[in-house]
Design a protein around this motif. Structure first.
Motif, PDB file in Angstrom:
ATOM      1  N   LYS A 142      14.385 -22.958 -28.276  1.00  0.00           N
ATOM      2  CA  LYS A 142      14.131 -23.789 -27.095  1.00  0.00           C
ATOM      3  C   LYS A 142      12.744 -23.567 -26.501  1.00  0.00           C
ATOM      4  CE  LYS A 142      18.305 -25.305 -24.907  1.00  0.00           C
ATOM      5  NZ  LYS A 142      17.801 -26.577 -24.523  1.00  0.00           N
ATOM      6  N   SER A 143      12.242 -22.339 -26.598  1.00  0.00           N
ATOM      7  CA  SER A 143      10.985 -22.012 -25.940  1.00  0.00           C
ATOM      8  C   SER A 143      10.226 -20.956 -26.740  1.00  0.00           C
ATOM      9  CB  SER A 143      11.261 -21.474 -24.533  1.00  0.00           C
ATOM     10  OG  SER A 143      10.066 -21.041 -23.919  1.00  0.00           O
ATOM     11  N   PRO A 144       8.890 -21.040 -26.702  1.00  0.00           N
ATOM     12  CA  PRO A 144       8.096 -19.990 -27.347  1.00  0.00           C
ATOM     13  C   PRO A 144       7.874 -18.769 -26.441  1.00  0.00           C
ATOM     14  CG  PRO A 144       6.653 -21.750 -26.617  1.00  0.00           C
ATOM     15  CD  PRO A 144       8.070 -22.182 -26.309  1.00  0.00           C
ATOM     16  N   MET A 145       8.581 -18.709 -25.331  1.00  0.00           N
ATOM     17  CA  MET A 145       8.368 -17.603 -24.391  1.00  0.00           C
ATOM     18  C   MET A 145       8.652 -16.248 -25.037  1.00  0.00           C
ATOM     19  SD  MET A 145       7.155 -17.097 -21.357  1.00  0.00           S
ATOM     20  CE  MET A 145       7.410 -18.535 -20.316  1.00  0.00           C
ATOM     21  N   SER A 146       9.684 -16.162 -25.873  1.00  0.00           N
ATOM     22  CA  SER A 146       9.984 -14.874 -26.510  1.00  0.00           C
ATOM     23  C   SER A 146       8.849 -14.467 -27.451  1.00  0.00           C
ATOM     24  CB  SER A 146      11.324 -14.920 -27.254  1.00  0.00           C
ATOM     25  OG  SER A 146      11.293 -15.885 -28.275  1.00  0.00           O
ATOM     26  N   TRP A 147       8.225 -15.443 -28.122  1.00  0.00           N
ATOM     27  CA  TRP A 147       7.065 -15.145 -28.961  1.00  0.00           C
ATOM     28  C   TRP A 147       5.915 -14.632 -28.089  1.00  0.00           C
ATOM     29  CZ3 TRP A 147       5.250 -13.935 -33.486  1.00  0.00           C
ATOM     30  CH2 TRP A 147       3.904 -14.110 -33.779  1.00  0.00           C
ATOM     31  N   ALA A 148       5.687 -15.301 -26.967  1.00  0.00           N
ATOM     32  CA  ALA A 148       4.621 -14.866 -26.052  1.00  0.00           C
ATOM     33  C   ALA A 148       4.864 -13.438 -25.587  1.00  0.00           C
ATOM     34  CB  ALA A 148       4.530 -15.815 -24.862  1.00  0.00           C
ATOM     35  N   ASP A 149       6.116 -13.132 -25.269  1.00  0.00           N
ATOM     36  CA  ASP A 149       6.435 -11.771 -24.821  1.00  0.00           C
ATOM     37  C   ASP A 149       6.134 -10.736 -25.896  1.00  0.00           C
ATOM     38  OD1 ASP A 149       7.241 -12.763 -22.370  1.00  0.00           O
ATOM     39  OD2 ASP A 149       9.382 -12.781 -22.885  1.00  0.00           O
ATOM     40  N   LYS A 150       6.260 -11.119 -27.168  1.00  0.00           N
ATOM     41  CA  LYS A 150       5.984 -10.194 -28.279  1.00  0.00           C
ATOM     42  C   LYS A 150       4.488  -9.986 -28.504  1.00  0.00           C
ATOM     43  CE  LYS A 150      10.064 -11.423 -30.967  1.00  0.00           C
ATOM     44  NZ  LYS A 150      10.533 -12.141 -32.160  1.00  0.00           N
ATOM     45  N   VAL A 151       3.688 -11.034 -28.303  1.00  0.00           N
ATOM     46  CA  VAL A 151       2.280 -10.949 -28.715  1.00  0.00           C
ATOM     47  C   VAL A 151       1.287 -10.750 -27.576  1.00  0.00           C
ATOM     48  CG1 VAL A 151       2.674 -12.251 -30.842  1.00  0.00           C
ATOM     49  CG2 VAL A 151       1.967 -13.471 -28.764  1.00  0.00           C
ATOM     50  N   LEU A 152       1.613 -11.205 -26.380  1.00  0.00           N
ATOM     51  CA  LEU A 152       0.670 -11.053 -25.277  1.00  0.00           C
ATOM     52  C   LEU A 152       0.585  -9.581 -24.888  1.00  0.00           C
ATOM     53  CD1 LEU A 152       1.518 -14.151 -23.051  1.00  0.00           C
ATOM     54  CD2 LEU A 152      -0.309 -13.899 -24.730  1.00  0.00           C
ATOM     55  N   GLY A 153      -0.639  -9.077 -24.884  1.00  0.00           N
ATOM     56  CA  GLY A 153      -0.851  -7.673 -24.555  1.00  0.00           C
ATOM     57  C   GLY A 153      -0.700  -6.737 -25.740  1.00  0.00           C
ATOM     58  N   ARG A 154      -0.193  -7.236 -26.830  1.00  0.00           N
ATOM     59  CA  ARG A 154      -0.037  -6.407 -28.037  1.00  0.00           C
ATOM     60  C   ARG A 154      -0.972  -6.924 -29.134  1.00  0.00           C
ATOM     61  NH1 ARG A 154       4.855  -7.092 -25.698  1.00  0.00           N
ATOM     62  NH2 ARG A 154       6.050  -5.245 -25.139  1.00  0.00           N
ATOM     63  N   ARG A 155      -0.662  -8.100 -29.640  1.00  0.00           N
ATOM     64  CA  ARG A 155      -1.515  -8.690 -30.682  1.00  0.00           C
ATOM     65  C   ARG A 155      -2.722  -9.397 -30.048  1.00  0.00           C
ATOM     66  NH1 ARG A 155       0.457 -13.355 -34.955  1.00  0.00           N
ATOM     67  NH2 ARG A 155      -1.608 -13.939 -35.652  1.00  0.00           N
ATOM     68  N   PHE A 156      -2.471 -10.079 -28.944  1.00  0.00           N
ATOM     69  CA  PHE A 156      -3.534 -10.810 -28.245  1.00  0.00           C
ATOM     70  C   PHE A 156      -3.771 -10.149 -26.898  1.00  0.00           C
ATOM     71  CE2 PHE A 156      -1.289 -14.436 -30.557  1.00  0.00           C
ATOM     72  CZ  PHE A 156      -2.091 -14.334 -31.665  1.00  0.00           C
ATOM     73  N   HIS A 157      -4.983  -9.688 -26.702  1.00  0.00           N
ATOM     74  CA  HIS A 157      -5.299  -8.922 -25.492  1.00  0.00           C
ATOM     75  C   HIS A 157      -6.008  -9.802 -24.462  1.00  0.00           C
ATOM     76  CE1 HIS A 157      -3.830  -5.296 -27.353  1.00  0.00           C
ATOM     77  NE2 HIS A 157      -4.486  -5.650 -28.442  1.00  0.00           N
ATOM     78  N   PHE A 158      -5.206 -10.650 -23.837  1.00  0.00           N
ATOM     79  CA  PHE A 158      -5.692 -11.484 -22.747  1.00  0.00           C
ATOM     80  C   PHE A 158      -5.638 -10.681 -21.447  1.00  0.00           C
ATOM     81  CE2 PHE A 158      -3.936 -14.693 -25.684  1.00  0.00           C
ATOM     82  CZ  PHE A 158      -4.950 -15.628 -25.703  1.00  0.00           C
ATOM     83  N   SER A 159      -6.422 -11.127 -20.462  1.00  0.00           N
ATOM     84  CA  SER A 159      -6.308 -10.553 -19.125  1.00  0.00           C
ATOM     85  C   SER A 159      -4.949 -10.951 -18.548  1.00  0.00           C
ATOM     86  CB  SER A 159      -7.419 -11.092 -18.225  1.00  0.00           C
ATOM     87  OG  SER A 159      -7.232 -12.484 -18.011  1.00  0.00           O
ATOM     88  N   GLN A 160      -4.533 -10.260 -17.506  1.00  0.00           N
ATOM     89  CA  GLN A 160      -3.252 -10.599 -16.870  1.00  0.00           C
ATOM     90  C   GLN A 160      -3.271 -12.028 -16.339  1.00  0.00           C
ATOM     91  OE1 GLN A 160      -0.405  -8.692 -16.978  1.00  0.00           O
ATOM     92  NE2 GLN A 160       0.442 -10.653 -16.334  1.00  0.00           N
ATOM     93  N   LYS A 161      -4.416 -12.443 -15.820  1.00  0.00           N
ATOM     94  CA  LYS A 161      -4.554 -13.812 -15.291  1.00  0.00           C
ATOM     95  C   LYS A 161      -4.313 -14.845 -16.399  1.00  0.00           C
ATOM     96  CE  LYS A 161      -7.766 -16.743 -12.739  1.00  0.00           C
ATOM     97  NZ  LYS A 161      -9.088 -16.850 -12.121  1.00  0.00           N
ATOM     98  N   LYS A 162      -4.899 -14.603 -17.583  1.00  0.00           N
ATOM     99  CA  LYS A 162      -4.696 -15.531 -18.711  1.00  0.00           C
ATOM    100  C   LYS A 162      -3.250 -15.475 -19.201  1.00  0.00           C
ATOM    101  CE  LYS A 162      -8.679 -17.419 -20.093  1.00  0.00           C
ATOM    102  NZ  LYS A 162      -9.104 -18.758 -20.019  1.00  0.00           N
ATOM    103  N   CYS A 163      -2.666 -14.278 -19.240  1.00  0.00           N
ATOM    104  CA  CYS A 163      -1.257 -14.160 -19.657  1.00  0.00           C
ATOM    105  C   CYS A 163      -0.366 -14.976 -18.730  1.00  0.00           C
ATOM    106  CB  CYS A 163      -0.807 -12.700 -19.663  1.00  0.00           C
ATOM    107  SG  CYS A 163      -1.485 -11.742 -21.037  1.00  0.00           S
TER     108      CYS A 163
END
Length: 192
Positions: A142-163
């Protein structure tokens, strides 16, 4: 059969593998395009840019150095999902890794294209989220949110604002797709 003949035979994929690659990749691109189109309705000021991104999305997969390894990679996934024995021929696994690296470093909707992922603008992020959404749609998520939770801050190092912005874009994309489904169902009901 000699060893060289066996190696040559391993390099030949069945026609079905190419057909599957074209069908699967075309379906993925259409889903991304559909998701981007919904964003053009929500943010008409981005119409030209998002429409341009929709037309070009993942086109590099149809040219070398990506095409042949992606045919193999797509066929591997198909075989795994269908319990069909599969083994890459010699050196193909490395070629697949190289093709993936080429793809993510030559398409700006991937964070790896940018020297710093925080340099991704809102158009880049919308396309990335629409790509993630399309991958989930392909597999019934239904949503890519679980994927985002896996990769944001781990594989992709965005700032908190971008996350936070990415998560907001995911929520909005999910809502746009759900509203579109509701609208299409209402039209279908009216016609029947």
């Amino acid at each position: 059969m000699s060893d060289s003949e066996k190696e040559w035979k391993q390099l030949i994929l069945p026609q079905e593998a190419y057909e599957h690659f074209y069908k699967r990749t075309d379906n993925h691109i259409r889903m991304v395009q559909s998701n981007l189109y919904l964003w053009t309705l929500y943010k008409p000021e981005y119409f030209n840019q998002l429409n341009h991104r929709a037309m070009l999305h993942d086109e590099s997969k149809f040219r070398e150095p990506e095409k042949t390894p992606y045919v193999w990679r797509t066929w591997q996934s198909y075989c795994i999902l269908n319990n069909i024995p599969f083994q890459y021929p010699k050196d193909m696994e490395q070629q697949v890794r190289d093709a993936i690296f080429h793809h993510i470093t030559h398409n700006r909707h991937h964070p790896e294209w940018h020297p710093d992922p925080d340099e991704m603008n809102e158009i880049d992020l919308i396309e990335m989220v629409c790509d993630w959404k399309a991958m989930g749609q392909e597999f019934g998520e239904k949503s890519p949110m679980s994927w985002a939770d896996k990769v944001l801050g781990r594989r992709f190092h965005f700032s908190q604002k971008k996350c936070d912005l990415i998560r907001d874009l995911i929520i909005q994309t999910d809502q746009l797709v759900e509203q579109d489904k509701t609208y299409k169902q209402a039209l279908k009901d009216i016609k029947s």
